[in-house]
Design an enzyme around this catalytic site. Structure first.
Site, PDB file in Angstrom:
ATOM      1  N   ASP A 260       0.876  -1.169   0.000  1.00 26.58           N
ATOM      2  CA  ASP A 260       0.000   0.000   0.000  1.00 26.58           C
ATOM      3  C   ASP A 260       0.920   1.229   0.000  1.00 26.58           C
ATOM      4  O   ASP A 260       2.091   1.156   0.359  1.00 26.58           O
ATOM      5  CB  ASP A 260      -0.955   0.005   1.188  1.00 26.58           C
ATOM      6  CG  ASP A 260      -2.143   0.922   0.912  1.00 26.58           C
ATOM      7  OD1 ASP A 260      -2.062   1.734  -0.033  1.00 26.58           O
ATOM      8  OD2 ASP A 260      -3.157   0.830   1.619  1.00 26.58           O
TER       9      ASP A 260
HETATM   10  C1  BGC Z   1      -4.912   3.322   0.033  1.00 23.73           C
HETATM   11  C2  BGC Z   1      -5.026   2.339  -1.122  1.00 23.73           C
HETATM   12  C3  BGC Z   1      -4.811   3.052  -2.416  1.00 23.73           C
HETATM   13  C4  BGC Z   1      -3.478   3.769  -2.387  1.00 23.73           C
HETATM   14  C5  BGC Z   1      -3.203   4.556  -3.627  1.00 23.73           C
HETATM   15  C6  BGC Z   1      -3.655   4.161  -0.036  1.00 23.73           C
HETATM   16  O1  BGC Z   1      -3.676   5.202   0.896  1.00 23.73           O
HETATM   17  O2  BGC Z   1      -4.960   2.629   1.262  1.00 23.73           O
HETATM   18  O3  BGC Z   1      -6.278   1.719  -1.098  1.00 23.73           O
HETATM   19  O4  BGC Z   1      -4.908   2.176  -3.495  1.00 23.73           O
HETATM   20  O5  BGC Z   1      -3.454   4.672  -1.301  1.00 23.73           O
HETATM   21  O6  BGC Z   1      -4.009   5.679  -3.679  1.00 23.73           O
END
Ligand code: BGC
Length: 788
Positions: A260
């Protein structure tokens, strides 16, 4: 540009890459890309959010990749306040279709529709040049307070896994990769990067990992995204057990694990654990990895393996590209309407208050800002800038042209003086009050859990107040997940659209006026009060640890076991028609570990309008060996029926889905004995049932050791006979003496070794007894492997 390159050539490329180039390849480039390598002609790939719509940030994707601005730019999206309006919040985002969010779509229980969503998302990704969409999110909706529950599907892993698999297949068969996320146990936003979800292994296996496993088995997502949280005290991006032993060794997953965004805290540890790709680009993490490879802390073999996986992913992505693709946004808007219409759940409809018949109405009063500024999505990185938005009030007006329709905000009723008097007079004069209610906008999203289950500012009180004056108050809810309804007994009807996407306004109007018969059913339990939520006592954790105290009893599993009456149960939803269930048959009375059992039954539409029914099959074991939920969802079907029509429904269930996980044996097992299949209209409305016998190894309750109580050793005839023979031989006993000895032992509460030593002296040493019990365990283990 496609990238036609063989496996052999890919392996060859790897040998030509320097360590620096490999490190760059397993790290992001900017916020949303992998790195291109111009020296070796390796192309890049582009990914972006989200789970129900494409969020293409023009600045972030098309702008300069200025590292200083990246983090600020990324955080600005996560922390966006939607209450200021979607346009101002997403001014620099390309318009894309905002489909119903996960918690809404799931209520359709419609796998074809979920597939269509995947196809549509793929078409928009193709039009924008996006290779991987960062979704779907499939974490279990353990508590309705969870900030991201609107992105997720259900409190049940079977339903979650099936919907996710359909969305992923729709995407990937159209050349766009998915990212199954957030692996695992991102079930709350409270201190989301430091909190440890402390989950016992059975609950992990049977509930929290099961949805991921199912989706992976059925749809093989290109990537899996590790989560922000820690799991049992280990950062998931650095958890070797999770990312390698379970995901790869047990499940056979061979795609890429992506972190993530900024979720990795220790890059070398994450690489060793199996987290291939580090997103987004971070100079310091690249340096850390480089040093670790040079120091031998991360082996070249490990780096190569991840690098090769990413090269294969880039090849998949490049070869999936459809040049000059264009998305049909009008068609997708129509799809978003259809999806919302299939997903709306009618929770209450006293005296058939709905549908509304315009020809019988003179006045309608519409209340609530959400009627003109609909709440269609949650906030955070999954948000989409919609191409257009259907406005409920306008849609209502279109469907009731001759009816006098006025609109008031909640504030009008609090204004005092003439505004309040006007608003109240309108309510009193209306034939029906349509109350558009919602939770706090912008709060219930990524980064923060809700603090309570009430509606936003004064809405609960106003609904109560208006329903005391007017018998026909219809409440239309836009919420991320369950809410409490202190007014539920006093209103005429309730329908919930959750966050229904850009077409929800039109779908709601269709349901209100009956051109759409509602057929959605809840995929979570609605509690009467916040205190009833499973795990309430240990939520949201303290000291960086959140203990999942309800164990395997998540959602309806908990309410059933505790005999708690929910406000609305899992699987529940009303229709404008009625359905009868009959003639249940199963194709086998006995099943074993390799069976696929087919249940067939009739559903008849006994009402006067066409409609769809979602039938559910639950399994209830009679004498489970370990603690188990009373019933668990094992299959479902959605059937469309004309008035008076009967259809025979078939649902297939594989034995593997009937198993439970025994952490002691470290295996999935079938419970031997009777098992009842229940066919229901909801988890609390079982209409038909049929019992079958399960043939499986009858196992000891526990792995045996010298301290095991003798009755556990004698639990099964097989083990008892082995033990008897052992005693006879070692103590030189006659048949009669051996039987006496067993009888004596059976009543002892001491361990088996002490008990035998008490009568027979130390003839059998502790080590000898331990060795015997080990071999017995093994023998049963062998039986186990065959049975499971
Ligand atoms: C989120 C993800 C997301 C990623 C990219 C993170 O903060 O938890 O779900 O895909 O950011 O935006």
């Amino acid at each position: 540009m496609t990238w036609n390159i063989s496996d052999k050539e890919l392996a060859g490329l790897l040998t030509q890459m320097s360590i620096e180039e490999k490190v760059a390849m397993v790290s992001g480039h900017g916020l949303w890309r992998t790195v291109a390598n111009y020296r070796l002609n390796i192309p890049e790939l582009l990914m972006t959010d989200g789970t129900y719509g494409v969020r293409y940030s023009i600045e972030q994707i098309d702008g300069a990749h200025d590292a200083d601005n990246q983090l600020a730019s990324f955080l600005s999206v996560v922390n966006t306040d939607l209450s200021t309006g979607v346009d101002s919040a997403f001014g620099s985002t390309r318009p894309a279709t905002c489909f119903p969010n996960g918690s809404s779509l799931a209520c359709s229980w419609d796998l074809d529709l979920a597939y269509e969503l995947g196809e549509a998302l793929a078409a928009e990704c193709q039009a924008f040049g996006v290779n991987i969409l960062l979704g779907p999110g499939v974490n279990i909706r353990r508590t309705p307070l969870a900030g991201r529950s609107y992105e997720y599907y259900a409190e049940d892993p079977l339903l979650t896994g099936d919907i996710a698999a359909a969305v992923i297949s729709g995407l990937q068969r159209n050349g766009v990769g998915a990212s199954l996320k957030h692996f695992a146990c991102n079930n709350s936003e409270v201190q989301r990067t430091t909190m440890s979800s402390v989950v016992e292994e059975r609950a992990l296996r049977e509930i929290y990992l099961a949805g991921f496993e199912r989706a992976i088995r059925k749809s093989d997502p290109w990537t899996v995204m590790s989560s922000y949280n820690r799991l049992n005290d280990v950062q998931t991006a650095e958890d070797h057990w999770l990312l390698t032993e379970v995901l790869r060794d047990e499940w056979g997953y061979d795609g890429v694990v992506v972190s993530d965004w900024h979720g990795i805290k220790d890059r070398p540890a994450s690489m060793n654990a199996g987290n291939d790709l580090d997103m987004p680009e971070s100079g310091s993490r690249k340096q850390e990895l480089l040093t670790a490879v040079e120091d031998g802390q991360v082996s070249m073999e490990t780096l190569d393996r991840s690098c090769l996986r990413i090269l294969k992913l880039v090849r998949l992505a490049r070869n999936g590209v459809k040049p000059n693709a264009e998305a049909d946004f009008q068609k997708h808007h129509a799809l978003s309407r259809r999806m919302a219409a299939e997903s709306i759940v009618l929770l209450k409809n006293e005296n058939a208050s709905l549908p509304l018949l315009p020809e019988k109405l003179k006045r309608i009063t519409v209340v609530g800002a959400a009627a003109v500024e609909p709440v269609i999505q949650g906030s955070g990185c999954a948000t989409t800038r919609p191409t257009e938005v259907d406005i409920p009030l306008e849609e209502i007006r279109k469907r009731a042209p001759g009816v006098d329709i006025d609109y008031h905000t909640v504030a009008d009723f609090e204004a005092g003086g003439s505004s309040e008097a006007v608003a109240l007079a309108a309510v009193d004069a209306a034939d029906a009050v349509l109350f558009f209610a919602n939770t706090e906008v912008g709060y219930d999203g990524e980064g923060s859990d809700r603090k309570h289950l009430n509606l936003h500012d004064g809405q609960d009180a106003l609904i109560e107040r208006l329903s005391a004056r007017k018998s026909k108050v219809v409440v239309i809810l836009a919420t991320p997940d369950a809410v409490v309804m202190p007014w539920a007994d006093h209103v005429a009807a309730v329908l919930v659209a959750f966050f229904g996407g850009q077409g929800a306004g039109s779908a709601i109007a269709d349901v209100l006026f009956g051109s759409q018969n509602p057929s959605g059913k809840l995929t979570v339990t609605f509690p009467v009060q916040v205190e009833d939520i499973p795990g309430y006592l240990t939520y949201p954790g303290e000291g960086n640890r959140h203990i999942y105290s309800e164990g395997i009893h998540v959602g309806y599993r908990f309410y059933d076991k505790r005999k708690l009456t929910p406000l609305f149960p899992f699987g529940f939803g009303l229709s404008y028609t009625s359905f009868e269930y009959s003639n249940l048959s199963v194709d086998a009375d006995r099943i074993d570990a390799s069976s696929t059992i087919t249940l067939a039954f009739d559903i008849t539409n006994t009402g006067s309008v066409a409609g769809k029914e979602i039938a559910q099959v639950y399994a209830r074991p009679h004498q489970p060996r370990l603690i188990r939920p009373i019933r668990e969802l094992k299959g479902f079907a959605k059937v469309s029926l004309e008035p008076g029509e009967t259809k025979r429904v078939e649902i297939k269930i594989e034995s593997r889905d009937l198993r439970y996980y025994d952490p002691q044996y470290r295996r999935w097992l079938l419970d031997a004995g009777s098992l009842t299949f229940e066919v229901g209209a909801s988890s609390r409305d079982i209409r038909l049932e049929r019992t079958v016998e399960v043939e499986a190894a009858a196992l000891a309750s526990t792995v045996l050791n010298v301290e095991s109580q003798p009755f556990l050793v004698f639990e099964h005839e097989f083990a008892r006979q082995r033990f008897r023979a052992f005693l006879k031989q070692r103590l030189d006993l006659s048949d009669q003496e051996a039987d006496k000895m067993l009888e004596y032992c059976a009543g002892s509460f001491l361990g088996i070794h002490k008990t035998v030593a008490w009568v027979a002296g130390e003839t059998i040493s502790k080590a000898e007894m331990a060795a015997f019990l080990d071999s017995l365990n093994k023998e049963m283990g062998m039986t186990l492997i065959k049975a499971a």
